[in-house]
Design a protein around this motif. Structure first.
Motif: not given
Length: 218
Positions: A51-54, A57-59, A71-75, A171-174
């Motif tokens: 899990a990225g910073t964005s 949880p629904a994804e 701690g990286r960017g993204g989802r 997951i919902v990728p990204c």
């Protein structure tokens, strides 16, 4: 050719995700303290969701594998066997303090490398990652997620060579529900890890040459 100031590391087998996070954090501190070289680290993970910073949880639809906050960017994204993951611990203080430039150069490095194997890949404005195909055949083949700490980069990319694509279904990728994921194997262009690594290494100088943007004049 690998520059002397960069360690090029390829790990065999599956590297536990928590182990890689700890190693990256330690390496960032060492690079910042001028106690170690920069690092390009190629590896595979056991199946995990990250899990990225964005991340929403629904994804996280079906957490069938361990989930790590990064701690990286993204989802959310998936890592697992058959996927080449690359972690970059690079010093942007000397390579140009421009994160957008870094991400763009990283995209172009992966696009060019996939092109060496006959896969026409591209970046798409407004969508993170590496894409192939058009129309109904459009799909994501690579993910990018980076973090910058003290102007040292962490995390990096993943490219789907031949993972179990059904694992992305948890997951919902990204955060992009309308687009499927694909792989080199699914496109009929199988690529071994060793061959992909060699192609990445051959194109590393071009990637590094694209990174002076933002550098202060001497």
């Amino acid at each position: 050719m690998i520059p002397d100031d960069i360690e090029w590391r390829v790990s065999a087998g599956l590297t536990p995700y928590a182990e890689s996070l700890a190693e990256m954090e330690a390496r960032v501190a060492a690079v910042a303290g001028r106690e170690a070289r920069e690092l390009v680290w190629l590896l595979e993970h056991p199946p995990v969701y990250t899990a990225g910073t964005s991340a929403d949880p629904a994804e996280l639809i079906d957490p069938r594998f361990p989930v790590f906050d990064t701690g990286r960017g993204g989802r959310y994204t998936y890592h697992g066997p058959g996927q080449r993951v690359g972690y970059l611990v690079l010093d942007l203080d000397k390579r140009g303090r421009d994160v957008r430039c870094f991400v763009h150069a990283l995209e172009q490095w992966l696009i060019a490398t996939l092109g060496d194997f006959g896969i026409a890949a591209r970046a798409e404005p407004g969508r993170v990652g590496i894409w192939t195909g058009q129309g109904a055949a459009e799909a994501k083949i690579g993910a990018i997620g980076v973090r910058v700490k003290r102007w040292i980069t962490l995390h990096g990319f993943s490219v789907n060579l031949d993972p179990d694509l059904s694992h992305f279904g948890g997951i919902v990728p990204c955060g992009l529900p309308d687009y499927p994921v694909t792989s080199a194997a699914a496109l009929g262009r199988p690529i071994s890890l060793a061959d992909f690594d060699a192609a990445l290494a051959a194109r590393l100088p071009d990637f590094l040459a694209a990174l002076p943007c933002g550098r202060k004049p001497a």
